[in-house]
Scaffold this motif. Sequence first.
Motif, PDB file in Angstrom:
ATOM      1  N   ALA A 180     -36.586 -34.688  42.950  1.00 46.64           N
ATOM      2  CA  ALA A 180     -36.404 -35.270  41.618  1.00 46.64           C
ATOM      3  C   ALA A 180     -34.945 -35.272  41.172  1.00 46.64           C
ATOM      4  O   ALA A 180     -34.448 -36.273  40.642  1.00 46.64           O
ATOM      5  CB  ALA A 180     -37.267 -34.530  40.601  1.00 46.64           C
ATOM      6  N   SER A 181     -34.235 -34.182  41.373  1.00 46.32           N
ATOM      7  CA  SER A 181     -32.849 -34.121  40.899  1.00 46.32           C
ATOM      8  C   SER A 181     -31.968 -35.096  41.672  1.00 46.32           C
ATOM      9  O   SER A 181     -31.059 -35.713  41.095  1.00 46.32           O
ATOM     10  CB  SER A 181     -32.305 -32.695  41.020  1.00 46.32           C
ATOM     11  N   PHE A 182     -32.228 -35.258  42.974  1.00 43.33           N
ATOM     12  CA  PHE A 182     -31.467 -36.213  43.786  1.00 43.33           C
ATOM     13  C   PHE A 182     -31.679 -37.632  43.264  1.00 43.33           C
ATOM     14  O   PHE A 182     -30.720 -38.373  43.018  1.00 43.33           O
ATOM     15  CB  PHE A 182     -31.895 -36.125  45.252  1.00 43.33           C
ATOM     16  N   TYR A 183     -32.939 -38.020  43.097  1.00 40.52           N
ATOM     17  CA  TYR A 183     -33.230 -39.377  42.644  1.00 40.52           C
ATOM     18  C   TYR A 183     -32.776 -39.607  41.208  1.00 40.52           C
ATOM     19  O   TYR A 183     -32.310 -40.700  40.861  1.00 40.52           O
ATOM     20  CB  TYR A 183     -34.721 -39.679  42.793  1.00 40.52           C
ATOM     21  N   ASP A 184     -32.904 -38.597  40.369  1.00 36.19           N
ATOM     22  CA  ASP A 184     -32.471 -38.750  38.988  1.00 36.19           C
ATOM     23  C   ASP A 184     -30.973 -39.060  38.926  1.00 36.19           C
ATOM     24  O   ASP A 184     -30.541 -39.956  38.187  1.00 36.19           O
ATOM     25  CB  ASP A 184     -32.775 -37.463  38.212  1.00 36.19           C
ATOM     26  N   ALA A 185     -30.179 -38.345  39.719  1.00 30.90           N
ATOM     27  CA  ALA A 185     -28.733 -38.591  39.750  1.00 30.90           C
ATOM     28  C   ALA A 185     -28.428 -39.956  40.360  1.00 30.90           C
ATOM     29  O   ALA A 185     -27.532 -40.680  39.890  1.00 30.90           O
ATOM     30  CB  ALA A 185     -28.039 -37.483  40.540  1.00 30.90           C
ATOM     31  N   HIS A 283     -27.820 -43.858  48.851  1.00 32.64           N
ATOM     32  CA  HIS A 283     -28.833 -44.916  48.761  1.00 32.64           C
ATOM     33  C   HIS A 283     -29.600 -45.068  50.074  1.00 32.64           C
ATOM     34  O   HIS A 283     -30.803 -45.360  50.060  1.00 32.64           O
ATOM     35  CB  HIS A 283     -28.181 -46.237  48.367  1.00 32.64           C
ATOM     36  N   THR A 284     -28.924 -44.897  51.193  1.00 37.36           N
ATOM     37  CA  THR A 284     -29.621 -44.963  52.484  1.00 37.36           C
ATOM     38  C   THR A 284     -30.684 -43.879  52.568  1.00 37.36           C
ATOM     39  O   THR A 284     -31.834 -44.136  52.960  1.00 37.36           O
ATOM     40  CB  THR A 284     -28.629 -44.816  53.646  1.00 37.36           C
ATOM     41  N   LEU A 285     -30.319 -42.663  52.189  1.00 34.93           N
ATOM     42  CA  LEU A 285     -31.286 -41.566  52.203  1.00 34.93           C
ATOM     43  C   LEU A 285     -32.430 -41.839  51.223  1.00 34.93           C
ATOM     44  O   LEU A 285     -33.605 -41.629  51.552  1.00 34.93           O
ATOM     45  CB  LEU A 285     -30.587 -40.258  51.833  1.00 34.93           C
ATOM     46  N   GLY A 286     -32.078 -42.325  50.028  1.00 37.02           N
ATOM     47  CA  GLY A 286     -33.115 -42.622  49.045  1.00 37.02           C
ATOM     48  C   GLY A 286     -34.090 -43.673  49.541  1.00 37.02           C
ATOM     49  O   GLY A 286     -35.307 -43.554  49.340  1.00 37.02           O
ATOM     50  N   CYS A 287     -33.577 -44.692  50.211  1.00 40.25           N
ATOM     51  CA  CYS A 287     -34.445 -45.767  50.726  1.00 40.25           C
ATOM     52  C   CYS A 287     -35.226 -45.317  51.957  1.00 40.25           C
ATOM     53  O   CYS A 287     -36.392 -45.699  52.128  1.00 40.25           O
ATOM     54  CB  CYS A 287     -33.614 -47.005  51.042  1.00 40.25           C
ATOM     55  N   LEU A 288     -34.606 -44.523  52.824  1.00 38.38           N
ATOM     56  CA  LEU A 288     -35.314 -44.018  54.006  1.00 38.38           C
ATOM     57  C   LEU A 288     -36.564 -43.238  53.603  1.00 38.38           C
ATOM     58  O   LEU A 288     -37.629 -43.383  54.214  1.00 38.38           O
ATOM     59  CB  LEU A 288     -34.393 -43.127  54.835  1.00 38.38           C
ATOM     60  N   ALA A 312     -37.393 -35.546  58.350  1.00 36.32           N
ATOM     61  CA  ALA A 312     -35.990 -35.695  58.736  1.00 36.32           C
ATOM     62  C   ALA A 312     -35.075 -35.915  57.544  1.00 36.32           C
ATOM     63  O   ALA A 312     -33.933 -35.436  57.513  1.00 36.32           O
ATOM     64  CB  ALA A 312     -35.850 -36.848  59.724  1.00 36.32           C
ATOM     65  N   VAL A 313     -35.566 -36.637  56.543  1.00 36.36           N
ATOM     66  CA  VAL A 313     -34.696 -37.069  55.446  1.00 36.36           C
ATOM     67  C   VAL A 313     -34.535 -36.003  54.361  1.00 36.36           C
ATOM     68  O   VAL A 313     -33.438 -35.830  53.806  1.00 36.36           O
ATOM     69  CB  VAL A 313     -35.227 -38.379  54.826  1.00 36.36           C
ATOM     70  N   ILE A 314     -35.589 -35.280  54.034  1.00 34.08           N
ATOM     71  CA  ILE A 314     -35.532 -34.355  52.892  1.00 34.08           C
ATOM     72  C   ILE A 314     -34.393 -33.339  53.007  1.00 34.08           C
ATOM     73  O   ILE A 314     -33.650 -33.132  52.028  1.00 34.08           O
ATOM     74  CB  ILE A 314     -36.899 -33.680  52.671  1.00 34.08           C
ATOM     75  N   PRO A 315     -34.171 -32.680  54.162  1.00 38.45           N
ATOM     76  CA  PRO A 315     -33.030 -31.759  54.232  1.00 38.45           C
ATOM     77  C   PRO A 315     -31.689 -32.467  54.022  1.00 38.45           C
ATOM     78  O   PRO A 315     -30.756 -31.876  53.450  1.00 38.45           O
ATOM     79  CB  PRO A 315     -33.129 -31.183  55.652  1.00 38.45           C
ATOM     80  N   LEU A 316     -31.573 -33.720  54.463  1.00 32.44           N
ATOM     81  CA  LEU A 316     -30.329 -34.468  54.284  1.00 32.44           C
ATOM     82  C   LEU A 316     -30.128 -34.849  52.814  1.00 32.44           C
ATOM     83  O   LEU A 316     -28.982 -34.959  52.343  1.00 32.44           O
ATOM     84  CB  LEU A 316     -30.342 -35.723  55.154  1.00 32.44           C
ATOM     85  N   ILE A 317     -31.206 -35.063  52.095  1.00 31.56           N
ATOM     86  CA  ILE A 317     -31.111 -35.335  50.664  1.00 31.56           C
ATOM     87  C   ILE A 317     -30.543 -34.131  49.923  1.00 31.56           C
ATOM     88  O   ILE A 317     -29.750 -34.264  48.993  1.00 31.56           O
ATOM     89  CB  ILE A 317     -32.494 -35.736  50.111  1.00 31.56           C
ATOM     90  N   HIS A 318     -30.933 -32.947  50.342  1.00 28.17           N
ATOM     91  CA  HIS A 318     -30.440 -31.739  49.688  1.00 28.17           C
ATOM     92  C   HIS A 318     -28.955 -31.492  49.977  1.00 28.17           C
ATOM     93  O   HIS A 318     -28.257 -30.887  49.156  1.00 28.17           O
ATOM     94  CB  HIS A 318     -31.265 -30.527  50.129  1.00 28.17           C
ATOM     95  N   LYS A 319     -28.485 -31.981  51.131  1.00 23.79           N
ATOM     96  CA  LYS A 319     -27.066 -31.846  51.483  1.00 23.79           C
ATOM     97  C   LYS A 319     -26.621 -33.115  52.201  1.00 23.79           C
ATOM     98  O   LYS A 319     -26.535 -33.163  53.425  1.00 23.79           O
ATOM     99  CB  LYS A 319     -26.836 -30.610  52.365  1.00 23.79           C
ATOM    100  N   PRO A 320     -26.314 -34.181  51.455  1.00 23.30           N
ATOM    101  CA  PRO A 320     -26.000 -35.472  52.078  1.00 23.30           C
ATOM    102  C   PRO A 320     -24.720 -35.436  52.904  1.00 23.30           C
ATOM    103  O   PRO A 320     -23.734 -34.797  52.515  1.00 23.30           O
ATOM    104  CB  PRO A 320     -25.829 -36.408  50.872  1.00 23.30           C
TER     105      PRO A 320
END
Length: 336
Positions: A180-185, A283-288, A312-320
């Motif tokens: 949520a915090s990633f997408y909100d930002a 945005h790539t991570l958000g769309c993936l 695969a994507v969730i850990p990268l979202i936490h630390k892009p």
Amino acid sequence: GLDIERPDELLAYLRRSGHITADEQPAITNLAGGVSNRTVLVERPGGEAWVLKQALKKLRVAVEWYSSPERINREALGLRWLERLIPGASTRLIFEDHSNYVLAMQAVPQPHENWKTMLLTGRLETRHVEQFGQLLGTIHRTAYERRDQIAAAFNDRSFFESLRIEPYYVYTWTQIPETASFYDALIAATRARRLTLVHGDYSPKNILIYQGRLVLLDHEVIHFGDPAFDLGFALAHLLSKAHHVRERRAAFAGAAADFWRSYRDSLGDFPWAADLEPRAVRHTLGCLLARVAGRSTLEYMSGEERALQRTAVIPLIHKPPTTIVELIRAFVDRCY
């Protein structure tokens, strides 16, 4: 109201509205593949061919998803402006009908192929990838140069909200609360930036290959906004195919990097280009993640593939990652 997928209704409509003569008998074929529009090919006896689109209020997906059919008028506006910015990049608008949410555009001549279909069979050509980057960079550059005219014409972003922000970003974090915090930002940053013309649906499914040249389709989400969204949307498609077409994984990873380089070469230097890459990464991570957990999931992926992409994507979202190349490497490594 009118349903253009019913041939008798469509034929009567075309005759009544004067788009064809009273005795003309065109060939009418319903086209498959779209979730947001009815789409029909009309082939006239003289050889001219049109594609008619009629926007749907309720999209054809498994979950509830609505958007105003008035977006068909935005697509018509996009067709007009793209012809001014990059002649030949898309198709020519024939007519639009506001009351029935219909437009007609010139059909791309045969033989042509859909690029998504080609990619899913592993047919990946460097020249197409380079054109994919060049075309997007050229759209963003030329629209920025004419932003005084374009900003006002494409200021309304309601269709982008209903067709991208809510179903991709908002819905995904409701399904995966830890994001949520990633997408909100990401949403806040996207809404705050109005920089150039953004296609909003820049993906291989909206590309036809005709005589070796790319033709761009489907402009109903086009708006004045953040170009990083287009980059992320496109890169997510290439990387999802790297994950899905396993025997061509390295080639697709290379294609994602080539697309980014081609885009940057075509874009050139603008005031906002300096911080574009880290925004494109997000945005790539958000769309993936959205393409495996949002309202519009990739139909070609199995449940196992979707689960792996999510993991695969969730850990990268936490630390892009900070660069596109780092993101490509990290994603591909995690999808083994």
